[in-house]
Structures are given as structure tokens and as C-alpha cells.
Design an enzyme around this catalytic site. Structure first.
Site, PDB file in Angstrom:
ATOM      1  N   GLU A   1      -5.861  18.146   3.337  1.00 13.80           N
ATOM      2  CA  GLU A   1      -6.788  17.024   3.171  1.00 13.80           C
ATOM      3  C   GLU A   1      -6.049  15.692   3.132  1.00 13.80           C
ATOM      4  OE1 GLU A   1      -6.402  19.145  -0.888  1.00 13.80           O
ATOM      5  OE2 GLU A   1      -6.513  19.661   1.256  1.00 13.80           O
TER       6      GLU A   1
ATOM      7  N   ASP B   1       0.860  -1.181   0.000  1.00 13.76           N
ATOM      8  CA  ASP B   1       0.000   0.000   0.000  1.00 13.76           C
ATOM      9  C   ASP B   1       0.896   1.231   0.000  1.00 13.76           C
ATOM     10  OD1 ASP B   1      -2.649   1.265   0.171  1.00 13.76           O
ATOM     11  OD2 ASP B   1      -1.938   1.963   2.110  1.00 13.76           O
TER      12      ASP B   1
ATOM     13  N   ASP C   1      -2.150  -0.771   6.463  1.00 11.45           N
ATOM     14  CA  ASP C   1      -3.148  -1.119   5.454  1.00 11.45           C
ATOM     15  C   ASP C   1      -2.711  -2.332   4.636  1.00 11.45           C
ATOM     16  OD1 ASP C   1      -4.569   0.969   6.413  1.00 11.45           O
ATOM     17  OD2 ASP C   1      -4.539   2.175   4.580  1.00 11.45           O
TER      18      ASP C   1
ATOM     19  N   GLU D   1       1.016   5.733   0.603  1.00 13.48           N
ATOM     20  CA  GLU D   1       0.389   6.998   1.001  1.00 13.48           C
ATOM     21  C   GLU D   1       1.046   8.093   0.174  1.00 13.48           C
ATOM     22  OE1 GLU D   1      -2.227   7.014   2.735  1.00 13.48           O
ATOM     23  OE2 GLU D   1      -2.100   4.996   3.607  1.00 13.48           O
TER      24      GLU D   1
ATOM     25  N   HIS E   1      -5.000   6.107   8.066  1.00 16.91           N
ATOM     26  CA  HIS E   1      -4.375   5.268   7.053  1.00 16.91           C
ATOM     27  C   HIS E   1      -2.868   5.221   7.299  1.00 16.91           C
ATOM     28  CE1 HIS E   1      -7.681   4.979   3.893  1.00 16.91           C
ATOM     29  NE2 HIS E   1      -8.212   5.669   4.897  1.00 16.91           N
TER      30      HIS E   1
END
Length: 237
Positions: free
Chosen positions: A56, A11, A159, A13, A154
Site C-alpha cells: 500500500e 516533504d 511534493d 515518504e 507522490h
């Protein structure tokens, strides 16, 4: 020898949604699986994106520009990353997104991109298995009873760990891994066993006709029989 099916569940980010508009990779977490069982080997790294972190994005993963400022650039760790993933299939949730960022980073530091033929997308697997259902990682973990209570934000490695568990559930992975191992072992046995051809030499037939002495003794014995049955027919005739 047992067949070893190696896969990397991973995963990422990022600073945003699109590397084509300047968004960058800031974290990657990879988990090695062999025959759909986690081996305990992982690769985890934060990266300095050399840019600001939109509010965000930080709200999703909690990684601030200040936290990432002293982390290595992707180019500094790319060799380690490529060595870890090797040529194994790469499993991700909505894998096109993660592949897009990894390949953008690889391109920026002069490396060949990772071919999408290695991509395994668990969203597509879940869509076929559960048409019409919610396909987010959270929703699927809930469906399969995978504990995510420790997931407040997250995180790439966190994850990836949840996804590895989900991947097993989506594919019946441990049974498939065992079946592949048994099948490969059977193939290996069939290859290693040699066919032994036994050639027998033909022997000449042994003589089986009675000798003159044996015939004479047989006739003498017949002569001692009283009223043998074969004589009855001759008399009657």
C-alpha cells in the site's frame, strides 16, 4: 542590507504511517526559500529503510524495497541533512507526521530531535483560511490553480515544490517578504544614523545705546524740522 527570512519547505515518504510501529523514512525533499521565494537550493535523498516495503505504501510513492536497497541509511546522511536545514523554520503539509518520522530517525542515530517550535503546518494555515474546505495538497493546489499535472505519484521533492508554491499562496508570501525587508531596512537605517548635537557658544550682547555724538546729531536734526507734530500737543496743552 536586506532582511533575509530563510525557511525550508519539505516533504517525506515513508514505509507507512507510524514510526512507533517500525515504519521508516525512505525519502526526503527540501526546498530553500528566502523571503518566500525559492532560491534554487534543494536537498533530496532516498534512504534504505532496512525493511520491506508494504504494497500500500509502494502504491502511493512507487519506491520499492529493491530500488532502495542500495541507497544510504539515514544515519549516513544525517549530517548533510542537518547542515542544510540549519536552524530555519520547517514548513510541511500535516507537519506533525513528517516531524514524527524525522525525529524518530534522529533519535535512532543518537542526534537531538528537531524542536516542534520550528514547525510550520500548512494544513493548519489552510484550515484557518478555508474552514470546512478540503485540505489535501491536491485539493489546495486545485483551489489555487497550481499545476500538478506532472504528479502521477507522490514524491518528496516534487511534493515539496508544490507545497512551496502553495505556501506562497496561503500566506501572501512575496508581499510579506517585501514588507519584512522594507521594515528591517528601515530599522537598520534608524540604528546606523547618529544623532548629531550642535552646541552653539553664547555670545555677549553687543552694546546698543546711542553715543553722545549720535544724540547731539539727532537733536540738531530735530531742530531743523518745521512745526513737528509732537510740538502741536505741547502748544495745545
Amino acid at each position: 542590507m536586506v532582511f533575509q527570512m530563510r525557511e525550508i519547505v519539505f516533504d517525506t515518504e515513508t514505509t507507512g504511517l507510524d514510526p512507533r510501529t517500525g515504519d521508516r523514512l525512505v525519502e526526503i525533499g527540501c526546498i530553500e526559500m528566502v523571503n518566500r521565494v525559492a532560491t534554487g537550493r534543494v536537498y533530496h535523498q532516498y534512504f534504505n529503510p532496512d525493511r520491506d516495503m508494504p504494497a500500500e505504501a509502494e502504491a502511493v510513492h512507487g519506491l520499492s524495497a529493491a530500488f532502495l536497497s542500495d541507497k544510504p541509511r539515514f544515519a549516513e546522511k544525517v549530517a548533510e541533512f542537518l547542515e542544510f536545514i540549519g536552524d530555519s523554520p520547517l514548513v510541511a503539509h500535516n507537519a506533525g507526521f513528517d516531524f514524527g518520522f524525522i525525529n524518530a530517525e534522529l533519535g535512532m542515530c543518537g542526534h537531538d530531535i528537531v524542536c516542534t517550535s520550528r514547525m510550520v503546518d500548512t494544513v493548519q494555515i489552510a484550515k484557518k483560511k478555508h474552514p470546512g474546505a478540503k485540505l489535501s495538497l491536491d485539493a489546495l493546489c486545485t483551489r489555487y490553480g497550481i499545476d500538478r499535472s506532472h504528479r502521477t505519484k507522490h514524491g518528496a521533492l516534487l511534493d515539496a515544490d508544490l507545497l512551496a508554491q502553495l505556501y506562497v499562496e496561503l500566506t501572501g508570501g512575496r508581499q510579506i517578504g517585501l514588507e519584512l525587508a522594507v521594515e528591517a531596512a528601515a530599522q537598520e537605517v534608524s540604528i546606523e544614523v547618529e544623532t548629531v548635537v550642535v552646541r552653539r557658544e553664547l555670545r555677549p550682547a553687543r552694546p546698543h545705546a546711542a553715543s553722545a555724538d549720535e544724540i547731539a546729531r539727532h537733536q540738531a536734526f530735530i531742530a531743523t524740522l518745521k512745526d513737528p507734530i509732537w510740538n502741536e500737543g505741547a502748544v495745545a496743552g
